[in-house]
Structure formats: C-alpha cells, structure tokens
Write an enzyme that holds these catalytic residues in place. Structure first.
Site, PDB file in Angstrom:
ATOM      1  N   LYS A  22       0.835  -1.215   0.000  1.00  0.00           N
ATOM      2  CA  LYS A  22       0.000   0.000   0.000  1.00  0.00           C
ATOM      3  C   LYS A  22       0.864   1.258   0.000  1.00  0.00           C
ATOM      4  CE  LYS A  22      -2.608   2.584   3.486  1.00  0.00           C
ATOM      5  NZ  LYS A  22      -1.473   3.353   4.026  1.00  0.00           N
ATOM      6  N   ASN A  23       1.823   1.321   0.923  1.00  0.00           N
ATOM      7  CA  ASN A  23       2.568   2.569   1.071  1.00  0.00           C
ATOM      8  C   ASN A  23       3.487   2.849  -0.117  1.00  0.00           C
ATOM      9  OD1 ASN A  23       1.241   3.110   3.421  1.00  0.00           O
ATOM     10  ND2 ASN A  23       2.929   2.533   4.779  1.00  0.00           N
ATOM     11  N   CYS A 117      -5.983   8.221   8.330  1.00  0.00           N
ATOM     12  CA  CYS A 117      -5.953   7.687   9.688  1.00  0.00           C
ATOM     13  C   CYS A 117      -5.348   8.720  10.624  1.00  0.00           C
ATOM     14  CB  CYS A 117      -5.146   6.395   9.731  1.00  0.00           C
ATOM     15  SG  CYS A 117      -6.023   4.996   9.029  1.00  0.00           S
ATOM     16  N   ARG A 122      -0.367  14.679  12.794  1.00  0.00           N
ATOM     17  CA  ARG A 122       0.575  14.291  11.738  1.00  0.00           C
ATOM     18  C   ARG A 122       0.992  15.540  10.948  1.00  0.00           C
ATOM     19  NH1 ARG A 122      -1.748   8.711   9.188  1.00  0.00           N
ATOM     20  NH2 ARG A 122       0.400   8.427   8.530  1.00  0.00           N
ATOM     21  N   ASP A 307       3.642   0.670  12.405  1.00  0.00           N
ATOM     22  CA  ASP A 307       2.429   0.107  11.805  1.00  0.00           C
ATOM     23  C   ASP A 307       2.168  -1.333  12.240  1.00  0.00           C
ATOM     24  OD1 ASP A 307       1.851   2.464  10.577  1.00  0.00           O
ATOM     25  OD2 ASP A 307       2.343   1.818   8.542  1.00  0.00           O
ATOM     26  N   ARG A 400      -9.063   0.211   3.861  1.00  0.00           N
ATOM     27  CA  ARG A 400      -8.120   1.151   3.237  1.00  0.00           C
ATOM     28  C   ARG A 400      -6.845   0.451   2.811  1.00  0.00           C
ATOM     29  NH1 ARG A 400      -8.368   6.615   4.626  1.00  0.00           N
ATOM     30  NH2 ARG A 400      -9.935   7.059   6.187  1.00  0.00           N
TER      31      ARG A 400
HETATM   32  C1  UD1 Z   1       4.191   6.806   6.840  1.00  0.00           C
HETATM   33  C2  UD1 Z   1       3.277   5.645   6.560  1.00  0.00           C
HETATM   34  C3  UD1 Z   1       2.541   5.230   7.819  1.00  0.00           C
HETATM   35  C4  UD1 Z   1       3.523   4.969   8.946  1.00  0.00           C
HETATM   36  C5  UD1 Z   1       4.521   6.098   9.105  1.00  0.00           C
HETATM   37  C6  UD1 Z   1       5.665   5.766  10.056  1.00  0.00           C
HETATM   38  C7  UD1 Z   1       2.719   6.003   4.249  1.00  0.00           C
HETATM   39  C8  UD1 Z   1       1.691   6.406   3.267  1.00  0.00           C
HETATM   40  N1  UD1 Z   1       2.346   6.052   5.531  1.00  0.00           N
HETATM   41  O1  UD1 Z   1       3.368   7.868   7.314  1.00  0.00           O
HETATM   42  O2  UD1 Z   1       1.782   4.065   7.529  1.00  0.00           O
HETATM   43  O3  UD1 Z   1       2.831   4.813  10.160  1.00  0.00           O
HETATM   44  O4  UD1 Z   1       5.131   6.407   7.836  1.00  0.00           O
HETATM   45  O5  UD1 Z   1       6.336   4.635   9.611  1.00  0.00           O
HETATM   46  O6  UD1 Z   1       3.803   5.615   3.890  1.00  0.00           O
HETATM   47  N2  UD1 Z   1       6.750  14.236  11.279  1.00  0.00           N
HETATM   48  C9  UD1 Z   1       6.947  15.577  11.585  1.00  0.00           C
HETATM   49  N3  UD1 Z   1       6.872  16.475  10.553  1.00  0.00           N
HETATM   50  C10 UD1 Z   1       6.636  16.105   9.271  1.00  0.00           C
HETATM   51  C11 UD1 Z   1       6.447  14.745   8.975  1.00  0.00           C
HETATM   52  C12 UD1 Z   1       6.507  13.824  10.012  1.00  0.00           C
HETATM   53  O7  UD1 Z   1       7.165  15.934  12.729  1.00  0.00           O
HETATM   54  O8  UD1 Z   1       6.601  16.969   8.393  1.00  0.00           O
HETATM   55  C13 UD1 Z   1       6.824  13.230  12.368  1.00  0.00           C
HETATM   56  C14 UD1 Z   1       5.505  12.509  12.593  1.00  0.00           C
HETATM   57  O9  UD1 Z   1       4.670  13.215  13.480  1.00  0.00           O
HETATM   58  C15 UD1 Z   1       5.991  11.183  13.157  1.00  0.00           C
HETATM   59  C16 UD1 Z   1       7.317  10.954  12.433  1.00  0.00           C
HETATM   60  O10 UD1 Z   1       7.731  12.225  11.943  1.00  0.00           O
HETATM   61  O11 UD1 Z   1       6.244  11.312  14.529  1.00  0.00           O
HETATM   62  C17 UD1 Z   1       7.261   9.986  11.277  1.00  0.00           C
HETATM   63  O12 UD1 Z   1       6.230  10.372  10.366  1.00  0.00           O
HETATM   64  P1  UD1 Z   1       6.271  10.006   8.829  1.00  0.00           P
HETATM   65  O13 UD1 Z   1       7.369   9.020   8.570  1.00  0.00           O
HETATM   66  O14 UD1 Z   1       6.272  11.254   8.044  1.00  0.00           O
HETATM   67  O15 UD1 Z   1       4.868   9.286   8.628  1.00  0.00           O
HETATM   68  P2  UD1 Z   1       3.958   9.340   7.335  1.00  0.00           P
HETATM   69  O16 UD1 Z   1       4.803   9.530   6.123  1.00  0.00           O
HETATM   70  O17 UD1 Z   1       2.794  10.246   7.537  1.00  0.00           O
END
Ligand code: UD1
Length: 422
Positions: A22-23, A117, A122, A307, A400
């Site tokens: 998915k990701n 989700c 986030r 996850d 999803r």
């Molecule tokens: C992706 C995955 C999700 C998974 C997550 C962590 C996809 C589509 N989704 O989500 O399933 O749970 O990685 O492995 O691939 N953060 C910030 N600022 C930002 C971005 C992130 O502070 O601009 C923080 C977040 O709050 C979190 C950490 O960084 O604590 C990791 O987040 P991130 O790796 O970005 O998660 P997603 O890409 O949203």
C-alpha cells in the site's frame, strides 16, 4: 457501514499470498504524474486508498485502466490540473504526495490538507521545509497548501530532515526528480517503499541514488518516459498475517514477501516463541506452544514498524508474562485500540510512550470499534484468537489497506464474515 463478525478460537493454517505494498503504491501512482507516457504498474493492491487516489488522478485528467491481475495502466500525459478534488484528497493521508508530484511536474499545486488515519497529530512541516529548499513559495492555511515557484525559480537543493519522515522523503523526491541540479535529502527515511519509489522513478529515467540509506541524492533529469514496474510486496500486510498466525497458535506460509523486509518483525515473533522459517519469497510461522513475553520499541526502518505496534500488542496480550511495548514514532497510537482490547480481556497499562502488557491465557469476544487501519487489523487478530464472537465495527478503516482480507483469512480457516449494514 460494514462490520466483521468473527467466531474466534481456530488456529490459522494454510498459505496466504501477500498483495502489493500500500505505502509504495500510494507513492508510485502520484509519481506517474511526472512521467510523459504510459506506465504499466503491476502488483497494485485493490484497496480503498488506491481506489480513491486513482479517482483523484482520473479527475485531474489521467487515463487509467485496471487490467486483470492487479495491473494499473496510467497515463498522465494529458493532465493539466494542479488542483485535485479536495473532497477526495481529504479521504486519505497519502494524498499529500500530490503536492510533491504536482510541484515537480507543473511548478505549482493547490492541494487540500489530507485526511486518513488520524491516530496522532501528523504535521507536514518537514515536507514544507523540503519544498522551500527547492525554491518553492509555500502558503499554508488551515485547509490548503499552495505551492508556486519562488523569485529564483525551482531548482535542486539540500534538505536535512529534523525527523526521519517517510512522507517528507517521498514528497521531496517527487518534487526534485525533474528540477535542474542536484537535490540531497539528509536524514532520509529508509523504508522499503522509499527504495521502491526510487526504483520506479529510475526505471522511468530518473537519477535517484542512495534510497534505503539516510542520504538520498536526486540528479534532475529533463523528462521521464513510460514503462513497466512491479510494486514490492506489503511488509505490513505480511507482518499482520504473521501476527495473526502467532496469536492464534497457527501454522501459516506467508507467500510473495521479501523476507529481509520482515526481519524486524520476525525477530520479535521468534523471541515470543514461534518458529520462523525463511524461504526466498515466503516466510512460515509455526506455533510451538504458549507465547513468551517480550520487549518491543517501534522505530523507523530497519527498526520494528509503528504500523505493527497494535498487532504485536495482541500477541503480547496472550503471552505468558509481562511485555513492554514502547512507541517512539506516533505516541498517541495506543489510544486507537488498547481500550478495545481491554474490553476483550487484555490487561494493558499505558504510561507515556510505553504500554505494559500482562499476558492472559485467553481473550474473549466483544463488540469493538476500529479507529484506524492498523488498530482495526489488530482487533481482527484479537477476534480470531479470542473465545466466542467478536464484532469489529467501522471496518472501512481496515479496507483502506488490506486487500481481500475476508477471503484471505477464510482460506486460512478463520470464521469471519463481512456484514453490510444499511
Ligand atoms: C508513513 C506511513 C505510515 C507509517 C509512518 C511511520 C505512508 C503512506 N504512511 O506515514 O503508515 O505509520 O510512515 O512509519 O507511507 N513528522 C513531523 N513532521 C513532518 C512529517 C513527520 O514531525 O513533516 C513526524 C511525525 O509526526 C511522526 C514521524 O515524523 O512522529 C514519522 O512520520 P512520517 O514518517 O512522516 O509518517 P507518514 O509519512 O505520515
């Protein structure tokens, strides 16, 4: 609203085939916006997040067709729209990849803030930091992000991420592929789907190196051409079936996987007492008796994935002794499912980032609510392992991200059915 009714207590047994990741799919499909020509993408999971994303791209003018066997043909050559449908964008998290892809293709984008989700706050500040480093001007309101070229235009740049972010790494890669000059992303995420996106882009003519390490380099090219690409198997779907087999005391061969991607999960399951046998593209998990307690801390890849936190928590709830589960990526994630598990007899004490899980001999059936995708999957596992009948409500979250979950579990001997409520 649909729900699942599960009659638990049967150890899972047989073979399950894992779908495409998915990701990876939700990053690669928007990446097709950067390609001049037709992409043939294989192993695309038929899940609601992918359907929504394809609807968004189609609404923007992409030509899209599904072929049998999870193949998507996508041609974005004719797309001119830089404002994807906000209603659809808000239905999923990864729609934020449209920001990077549109910035890369058109130099501008107007994209609603994503939904999906919401198991934690986030933020997307690291995505924005990346776009700014590439020369974009960014305006963010409560609802939208507006991107356009700054006074000096868009070009490659250097970004050092303050937190390891999958989403920011992907978005910056998408934005940079067609820009002049070189982009360097430091402290990049290393998840398998980052490597998969880089492989897709390179197959189409991009020059991305270092994906899978903490420094990704992108040398801008003038254009990408169409081609064929197969998405990797889903690490988390595979981990979920491994956890389901573990929690039910089963014996399951999980096929179409990359065992290396699963090591962070299988190492912990092995510690809990199951036998794990790795093959070239499959992993067998076999029960050897009562599970043992363990300690898990979630971390970015190659650490134990956040996850999989909820799914391993179910295994811990059935293990002999006291397990500790620490969340270091999304701290509020426990609240999506622990109370539901407790209503099934689990004993979980949350203190800050750590859950202390005292294993029980058995869980019992209950009516529980899925609050997000992985929390929902964990409740299904709990229902499969529990005595009696469990009803999992709000399963649209689960759908999803899990293709054919009912058929796959049924083929493993689970007694589970989907009930559509008016
Ligand atoms: C992706 C995955 C999700 C998974 C997550 C962590 C996809 C589509 N989704 O989500 O399933 O749970 O990685 O492995 O691939 N953060 C910030 N600022 C930002 C971005 C992130 O502070 O601009 C923080 C977040 O709050 C979190 C950490 O960084 O604590 C990791 O987040 P991130 O790796 O970005 O998660 P997603 O890409 O949203």
């Amino acid at each position: 609203m649909a729900k699942y009714e599960i009659c638990g207590g049967t150890p899972l047994s047989g073979t399950v085939t894992i779908s495409g990741a998915k990701n990876a799919a939700v990053a690669i499909l928007p990446a097709a916006l950067l390609v001049s020509g037709k992409c043939r993408i294989e192993n695309v999971p038929d899940i609601s997040d992918v359907r929504v994303l394809l609807d968004i791209l189609s609404g923007m003018g992409a030509e899209i067709a599904w072929e049998p066997g999870n193949v998507v043909l996508i041609d974005c050559t004719g797309v001119t729209c830089t404002r994807p449908d906000p209603e659809l964008v808000r239905q999923m998290r990864a729609s934020y990849y449209l920001m990077g892809a549109l910035l890369g293709r058109f130099g501008r984008a107007h994209v609603a803030l994503p939904g999906g989700c919401n198991f934690a706050s986030r933020p997307i500040d690291q995505h924005i930091k990346g776009f700014l480093a590439l020369g974009a001007e960014v305006e963010e309101t409560d609802d939208y992000v507006d991107l356009e070229p700054g006074p000096e235009g868009l070009k490659g740049g250097r970004v050092s991420l303050d937190v390891v972010s999958v989403g920011a790494t992907v978005n910056i890669m998408l934005a940079a592929v067609l820009l002049p000059g070189q982009t360097v992303i430091e402290n990049a995420a290393k998840e398998p789907h980052i490597v998969d996106l880089a492989n897709f882009l390179n197959t189409m003519g991009a020059s991305v190196s270092g994906a899978g390490t903490d420094t990704v380099k992108i040398r801008g090219v003038q254009s990408l051409r169409g081609g064929s690409y197969a998405i990797i198997p889903d690490q988390i779907e595979a981990g979920t079936y491994l956890a389901a087999a573990t929690a039910t005391g089963g014996n399951v061969l999980v096929r179409n996987v990359i065992p290396k991607h699963l090591e962070c999960i299988t190492t912990k399951l092995r510690e809990m007492g199951v036998r794990i046998i790795n093959y070239d593209d499959a992993v067998r998990v076999q029960s050897t008796g009562r599970l043992r307690c363990t300690t898990v801390k979630t971390r970015p890849y190659p650490g134990f994935p956040t996850d999989m936190q909820a799914q391993i928590c179910v295994c811990m709830s059935l293990a002999a002794g006291i397990s500790r589960l620490t969340e270091s990526v999304y701290e509020t994630r426990f609240f999506g499912y622990c109370a539901e598990l407790e209503s099934m007899g689990a004993d979980i004490l949350i203190s800050g980032k750590t859950a202390t899980v005292t294993g029980r001999e058995k869980l019992h059936g209950a009516t529980v609510h899925a609050h997000d995708l992985r929390a929902g999957a964990a409740l299904v596992i709990a229902g499969l392992a529990a005595e009696g009948v469990t009803t999992v409500e709000d399963v649209h979250y689960i759908e999803r991200g899990y293709e054919n979950i009912i058929d796959k579990l049924t083929s493993l001997g689970a007694k589970i059915r989907r009930i559509e409520e008016p």
